[in-house]
Design an enzyme around this catalytic site. Structure first.
Site, mmCIF file in Angstrom:
data_model
loop_
_atom_site.group_PDB
_atom_site.id
_atom_site.type_symbol
_atom_site.label_atom_id
_atom_site.label_comp_id
_atom_site.label_asym_id
_atom_site.label_seq_id
_atom_site.Cartn_x
_atom_site.Cartn_y
_atom_site.Cartn_z
ATOM 1 N N LYS A 1 0.656 -1.040 0.102
ATOM 2 C CA LYS A 1 -0.126 -0.027 0.174
ATOM 3 C C LYS A 1 0.533 1.223 -0.157
ATOM 4 O O LYS A 1 0.913 1.794 -0.996
ATOM 5 C CB LYS A 1 -0.973 0.021 1.293
ATOM 6 C CG LYS A 1 -1.535 -0.784 0.633
ATOM 7 C CD LYS A 1 -2.754 -1.100 2.404
ATOM 8 C CE LYS A 1 -3.712 -2.345 2.236
ATOM 9 N NZ LYS A 1 -5.060 -2.721 3.645
ATOM 10 N N GLN B 1 -4.780 -1.518 9.457
ATOM 11 C CA GLN B 1 -4.505 -2.515 9.218
ATOM 12 C C GLN B 1 -5.324 -3.393 9.895
ATOM 13 O O GLN B 1 -4.440 -3.518 10.413
ATOM 14 C CB GLN B 1 -3.365 -3.011 8.826
ATOM 15 C CG GLN B 1 -3.127 -4.490 7.657
ATOM 16 C CD GLN B 1 -3.191 -4.598 6.699
ATOM 17 O OE1 GLN B 1 -3.532 -3.354 5.970
ATOM 18 N NE2 GLN B 1 -4.419 -5.342 5.922
ATOM 19 N N ASP C 1 -10.718 3.784 3.761
ATOM 20 C CA ASP C 1 -11.549 2.487 3.633
ATOM 21 C C ASP C 1 -13.196 2.577 4.049
ATOM 22 O O ASP C 1 -13.896 1.349 3.878
ATOM 23 C CB ASP C 1 -10.939 1.152 4.676
ATOM 24 C CG ASP C 1 -10.072 0.607 4.332
ATOM 25 O OD1 ASP C 1 -9.984 0.582 3.497
ATOM 26 O OD2 ASP C 1 -9.376 0.501 5.420
#
Ligand code: NDP
Length: 306
Positions: free
Chosen positions: A53, A97, A120
Site C-alpha cells: 500500500k 490494517q 476504508d
C-alpha cells in the site's frame, strides 16, 4: 462454455494512472494528498499488505507513511495516535490494517478515525451514509468491484445478483452498491439454506466468504458473471489436486513454494460455467489497492474543498 476474464489487473492499472494524474494536478496547486497507515503486531500478511500500500501510494504521488506498533501496543496508544493523525492537517486519509492484535477492540479503533479521513469507509457514519446514498468513502474492495463491472460493461440494472458473504468490509457494502445500481440483490451467508440453488439464480455472483474453492459448478448458473473476492492459501497436496485437477503448472508451483493461492470459487468450474469471471490472483486484489489510492485523492479534495 469457455468464460472470459474480467481483467481486474488492467482496470486497476488504469485507475492508478488516473489517480496519479489527479494527485499531480493537486500537487501543482500545492496540495499533496497524505495517507497514514497504522499496522500493529507482526502478522506476515499484514506486513506485506502495508508495504504494498505504501509503495503504491508513493508511486501515485501520494505522501504515504506507515506507523508500526508492536503486538504489545495498547488500545490507549492506538487511540492517541489516531487522535494525533485526526488533528494533522497534512493527513487526508487514515487506514488501520486489520487484524489488530488480540485484546484490542477493532471497532473502538476504527470509530475513533475522523469520518472525513476514513479511507476504508468502515466508520459507522460512513457505512450509514453509504446506505442512505449520501457521499461517503466506499470500502475499497466493493468500490473496486463496482468500477470493474462499470468499465467492463457488465449490465447491472434489473439483474439478479447474489452476494455470498455479509461482512461489514465486503458483503454488506457490496450488496448496498449493487442495489443502488438497480440490481435485485440476495445476500447469502453461512446460515442460508439451499445455498447452491440460491447462488444458481444469480446472473451476477459475488463470492466473499474466505473458503478455498467453495463455490463449485453447482453454484454457478451457466453464463453467469462471477466475481471472486476470496484470497485463500492452500498448503496440502489434496487441496491442490481438488482445486487444480490435472494442472501441472500449479502442481509444480506448489512443489516449489509449499502453498498456493486460490479464491472462494473453484477455478476450473468457473471457466466451464461462467460467461465472465475474475481470476485469483489478478482479479479483485489489485482493484482494492487502486481504490485505496483513488479514495485518498477523493478525501483530499473533499477535506480541502478543491
Ligand atoms: P469474513 O470472515 O469477515 O466474512 C465471511 C462471510 O462469509 C460471513 O458473512 C460468513 O457468514 C460467510 N461464510 C463463511 N463461511 C460460509 C459458508 N460455508 N457458506 C456460506 N457463507 C459463509 O470475511 P471477509 O468478508 O473479510 O473476506 C472474505 C474473503 O475475501 C476472504 O478470503 C478474504 O481474504 C477476502 N478478501 C479479499 C480482498 C481483496 O482485496 N481481494 C479484500 C477483503 C477480503 P456468517 O456471517 O453467517 O458468519
Amino acid at each position: 462454455m469457455t468464460a472470459t476474464i474480467l481483467d481486474g489487473a488492467k482496470v486497476a492499472a488504469d485507475i492508478r494512472r488516473e489517480t496519479a494524474d489527479a494527485a499531480a494536478a493537486l500537487a501543482s496547486r500545492g496540495f499533496v494528498p497524505g495517507l497514514s497507515v497504522i499496522v500493529a503486531g507482526d502478522d506476515p500478511a499484514s506486513q506485506v499488505y502495508v508495504r504494498n500500500k505504501e509503495k503504491s501510494a508513493r508511486e501515485a504521488g501520494i505522501r504515504a507513511e506507515t506507523l508500526r506498533f508492536p503486538a504489545t501496543v495498547t488500545e490507549a496508544m492506538l487511540l492517541a495516535e489516531i487522535g494525533r493523525l485526526n488533528a494533522d492537517e497534512e493527513v487526508d486519509a487514515i487506514l488501520v490494517q486489520l487484524p489488530l492484535p488480540g485484546g484490542i477492540q477493532s471497532s473502538r479503533i476504527l470509530e475513533a478515525i475522523d469520518p472525513a479521513k476514513d479511507v476504508d469507509g468502515f466508520h459507522p457514519v460512513n457505512a450509514g451514509r453509504l446506505v442512505q446514498g449520501k457521499r461517503a468513502p466506499v470500502p475499497c474492495t466493493p468500490a473496486g468491484i463496482m468500477e470493474l463491472l462499470r468499465r467492463e460493461d457488465v449490465p447491472l440494472r434489473g439483474v439478479r445478483a447474489v452476494v455470498l458473504g455479509r461482512s461489514d468490509i465486503v458483503g454488506k457494502p457490496m450488496a448496498t452498491l449493487l442495489t443502488k445500481a438497480d440490481a435485485t440483490v440476495t445476500v447469502a451467508h453461512s446460515k442460508t439454506r439451499d445455498l447452491p440453488a440460491i447462488c444458481r439464480e444469480a446472473d451476477l455472483l459475488v463470492a466473499a466468504i474466505g473458503r478455498p474453492a467453495f463455490v463449485t459448478a453447482e453454484f454457478i448458473r451457466p453464463g453467469a458473471v462471477v466475481v471472486d473476492v476470496g484470497i485463500n492459501r492452500i498448503a496440502t497436496a489434496a487441496e491442490v489436486a481438488r482445486c487444480f485437477p490435472g494442472d501441472e503448472a500449479k502442481t509444480e508451483a506448489f512443489a516449489a513454494k509449499g502453498s498456493l493461492l486460490v479464491g472462494d470459487v473453484h477455478p476450473a468450474d468457473v471457466k466451464e460455467r461462467a460467461s465472465r469471471y475474475t481470476p485469483v490472483p489478478g482479479g479483485v486484489g489489485p482493484l482494492t489497492i487502486a481504490l485505496l489510492l483513488s479514495n485518498t485523492v477523493d478525501l483530499c479534495r473533499a477535506r480541502r474543498r478543491l
